[in-house]
Write a protein that holds these residues in place. Structure first.
Motif, PDB file in Angstrom:
ATOM      1  N   ALA A  13       0.837  -1.194   0.000  1.00 10.36           N
ATOM      2  CA  ALA A  13       0.000   0.000   0.000  1.00 10.36           C
ATOM      3  C   ALA A  13       0.877   1.251   0.000  1.00 10.36           C
ATOM      4  O   ALA A  13       1.875   1.307   0.721  1.00 10.36           O
ATOM      5  CB  ALA A  13      -0.916  -0.003   1.211  1.00 10.36           C
ATOM      6  N   GLY A  14       0.499   2.204  -0.822  1.00 13.90           N
ATOM      7  CA  GLY A  14       1.275   3.418  -0.970  1.00 13.90           C
ATOM      8  C   GLY A  14       2.262   3.372  -2.116  1.00 13.90           C
ATOM      9  O   GLY A  14       2.848   4.398  -2.480  1.00 13.90           O
ATOM     10  N   GLY A  15       2.454   2.196  -2.679  1.00 15.15           N
ATOM     11  CA  GLY A  15       3.394   2.035  -3.773  1.00 15.15           C
ATOM     12  C   GLY A  15       2.814   2.438  -5.110  1.00 15.15           C
ATOM     13  O   GLY A  15       1.682   2.917  -5.213  1.00 15.15           O
ATOM     14  N   SER A  16       3.620   2.226  -6.156  1.00 12.77           N
ATOM     15  CA  SER A  16       3.232   2.643  -7.513  1.00 12.77           C
ATOM     16  C   SER A  16       3.495   1.529  -8.514  1.00 12.77           C
ATOM     17  O   SER A  16       4.392   0.694  -8.326  1.00 12.77           O
ATOM     18  CB  SER A  16       4.039   3.874  -7.933  1.00 12.77           C
ATOM     19  N   LEU A  17       2.738   1.547  -9.560  1.00 15.10           N
ATOM     20  CA  LEU A  17       2.933   0.672 -10.709  1.00 15.10           C
ATOM     21  C   LEU A  17       2.554   1.448 -11.962  1.00 15.10           C
ATOM     22  O   LEU A  17       1.713   2.354 -11.908  1.00 15.10           O
ATOM     23  CB  LEU A  17       2.060  -0.581 -10.615  1.00 15.10           C
ATOM     24  N   ARG A  18       3.158   1.062 -13.079  1.00 14.31           N
ATOM     25  CA  ARG A  18       2.743   1.624 -14.355  1.00 14.31           C
ATOM     26  C   ARG A  18       2.352   0.490 -15.288  1.00 14.31           C
ATOM     27  O   ARG A  18       3.158  -0.387 -15.580  1.00 14.31           O
ATOM     28  CB  ARG A  18       3.844   2.469 -14.992  1.00 14.31           C
ATOM     29  N   LEU A  19       1.145   0.526 -15.747  1.00 17.82           N
ATOM     30  CA  LEU A  19       0.648  -0.464 -16.684  1.00 17.82           C
ATOM     31  C   LEU A  19       0.798   0.053 -18.116  1.00 17.82           C
ATOM     32  O   LEU A  19       0.708   1.254 -18.365  1.00 17.82           O
ATOM     33  CB  LEU A  19      -0.818  -0.779 -16.401  1.00 17.82           C
ATOM     34  N   SER A  20       0.992  -0.896 -19.014  1.00 19.22           N
ATOM     35  CA  SER A  20       1.135  -0.549 -20.429  1.00 19.22           C
ATOM     36  C   SER A  20       0.219  -1.415 -21.262  1.00 19.22           C
ATOM     37  O   SER A  20      -0.089  -2.551 -20.896  1.00 19.22           O
ATOM     38  CB  SER A  20       2.576  -0.765 -20.900  1.00 19.22           C
ATOM     39  N   CYS A  21      -0.177  -0.894 -22.399  1.00 19.54           N
ATOM     40  CA  CYS A  21      -1.018  -1.650 -23.325  1.00 19.54           C
ATOM     41  C   CYS A  21      -0.700  -1.183 -24.741  1.00 19.54           C
ATOM     42  O   CYS A  21      -0.816   0.008 -25.040  1.00 19.54           O
ATOM     43  CB  CYS A  21      -2.494  -1.432 -23.014  1.00 19.54           C
ATOM     44  N   SER A  70      -2.145   7.998 -19.837  1.00 12.87           N
ATOM     45  CA  SER A  70      -1.372   8.727 -20.836  1.00 12.87           C
ATOM     46  C   SER A  70      -1.189   7.846 -22.064  1.00 12.87           C
ATOM     47  O   SER A  70      -1.532   6.655 -22.042  1.00 12.87           O
ATOM     48  CB  SER A  70      -0.014   9.157 -20.280  1.00 12.87           C
ATOM     49  N   ARG A  71      -0.668   8.417 -23.112  1.00 14.96           N
ATOM     50  CA  ARG A  71      -0.499   7.649 -24.343  1.00 14.96           C
ATOM     51  C   ARG A  71       0.745   8.103 -25.078  1.00 14.96           C
ATOM     52  O   ARG A  71       1.162   9.259 -24.968  1.00 14.96           O
ATOM     53  CB  ARG A  71      -1.726   7.801 -25.237  1.00 14.96           C
ATOM     54  N   ASP A  72       1.310   7.177 -25.821  1.00 17.61           N
ATOM     55  CA  ASP A  72       2.441   7.473 -26.698  1.00 17.61           C
ATOM     56  C   ASP A  72       1.974   7.099 -28.100  1.00 17.61           C
ATOM     57  O   ASP A  72       1.940   5.911 -28.449  1.00 17.61           O
ATOM     58  CB  ASP A  72       3.669   6.669 -26.269  1.00 17.61           C
ATOM     59  N   ALA A  74       3.317   7.453 -30.958  1.00 18.50           N
ATOM     60  CA  ALA A  74       4.351   6.856 -31.811  1.00 18.50           C
ATOM     61  C   ALA A  74       4.501   5.364 -31.543  1.00 18.50           C
ATOM     62  O   ALA A  74       4.893   4.606 -32.431  1.00 18.50           O
ATOM     63  CB  ALA A  74       5.680   7.562 -31.589  1.00 18.50           C
ATOM     64  N   LYS A  75       4.180   4.961 -30.342  1.00 22.87           N
ATOM     65  CA  LYS A  75       4.314   3.552 -29.962  1.00 22.87           C
ATOM     66  C   LYS A  75       2.969   2.838 -29.894  1.00 22.87           C
ATOM     67  O   LYS A  75       2.918   1.664 -29.520  1.00 22.87           O
ATOM     68  CB  LYS A  75       5.017   3.437 -28.606  1.00 22.87           C
ATOM     69  N   ASN A  76       1.890   3.539 -30.212  1.00 18.95           N
ATOM     70  CA  ASN A  76       0.537   2.958 -30.115  1.00 18.95           C
ATOM     71  C   ASN A  76       0.304   2.338 -28.742  1.00 18.95           C
ATOM     72  O   ASN A  76      -0.253   1.243 -28.624  1.00 18.95           O
ATOM     73  CB  ASN A  76       0.314   1.913 -31.208  1.00 18.95           C
ATOM     74  N   THR A  77       0.730   3.038 -27.731  1.00 19.92           N
ATOM     75  CA  THR A  77       0.700   2.509 -26.373  1.00 19.92           C
ATOM     76  C   THR A  77      -0.047   3.459 -25.450  1.00 19.92           C
ATOM     77  O   THR A  77       0.124   4.674 -25.536  1.00 19.92           O
ATOM     78  CB  THR A  77       2.124   2.297 -25.845  1.00 19.92           C
ATOM     79  N   VAL A  78      -0.850   2.875 -24.600  1.00 21.29           N
ATOM     80  CA  VAL A  78      -1.535   3.639 -23.566  1.00 21.29           C
ATOM     81  C   VAL A  78      -1.030   3.139 -22.214  1.00 21.29           C
ATOM     82  O   VAL A  78      -0.744   1.946 -22.052  1.00 21.29           O
ATOM     83  CB  VAL A  78      -3.069   3.505 -23.694  1.00 21.29           C
ATOM     84  N   TYR A  79      -0.870   4.058 -21.302  1.00 18.83           N
ATOM     85  CA  TYR A  79      -0.316   3.751 -19.987  1.00 18.83           C
ATOM     86  C   TYR A  79      -1.312   4.106 -18.886  1.00 18.83           C
ATOM     87  O   TYR A  79      -2.182   4.963 -19.068  1.00 18.83           O
ATOM     88  CB  TYR A  79       0.967   4.551 -19.747  1.00 18.83           C
ATOM     89  N   LEU A  80      -1.133   3.457 -17.755  1.00 16.90           N
ATOM     90  CA  LEU A  80      -1.859   3.839 -16.554  1.00 16.90           C
ATOM     91  C   LEU A  80      -0.849   3.899 -15.419  1.00 16.90           C
ATOM     92  O   LEU A  80      -0.348   2.868 -14.975  1.00 16.90           O
ATOM     93  CB  LEU A  80      -2.977   2.849 -16.221  1.00 16.90           C
TER      94      LEU A  80
END
Length: 115
Positions: A13-21, A70-72, A74-80
């Motif tokens: 709890a309190g930590g972070s993660l970044r998801l990609s798709c 967010s999204r990139d 150029a990479k066709n990628t969405v992040y959370l």
């Protein structure tokens, strides 16, 4: 064609993660993309997405101020980006279009937040 989310894991709890798709270029350019999650015993819910036009984002109340989509292009990628994670954020997270298309549900990525 399924959309595969990645980046989940076990965090305190309190930590972070970044998801990609990553999506195909056509899908990415023609659709609004979003992040969904499904916790054990609960229905899948939309967590965050871009609004039509991509100029702003939508978040459910429980993640406002903690999650950022967010999204990139150029990479066709969405992040959370998920910060200040809470045990109640524990779920399988998926990306899909808005509205969701049945054929694009992938396996999702498990996010587990320990207290």
């Amino acid at each position: 064609v399924q959309l595969q989310a990645s980046g989940g894991g076990l965090v305190q709890a309190g930590g972070s993660l970044r998801l990609s798709c990553v999506a195909s270029g056509r899908l990415f350019s023609l659709n609004v993309m979003g992040w969904y999650r499904q916790a054990p015993g609960k229905q899948r819910e939309l967590v965050a997405s871009f609004t039509t036009g991509g100029s702003s984002a939508y978040y459910i109340d429980s993640v406002k101020g903690r999650f950022t989509v967010s999204r990139d292009n150029a990479k066709n990628t969405v992040y959370l980006q998920m910060n200040s994670l809470r045990p109640e954020d524990t779920a399988v997270y998926y990306c899909n279009t808005i509205p969701a298309m049945r054929g694009y549900w992938g396996q999702g990525t498990q996010v587990t937040v320990s207290s």
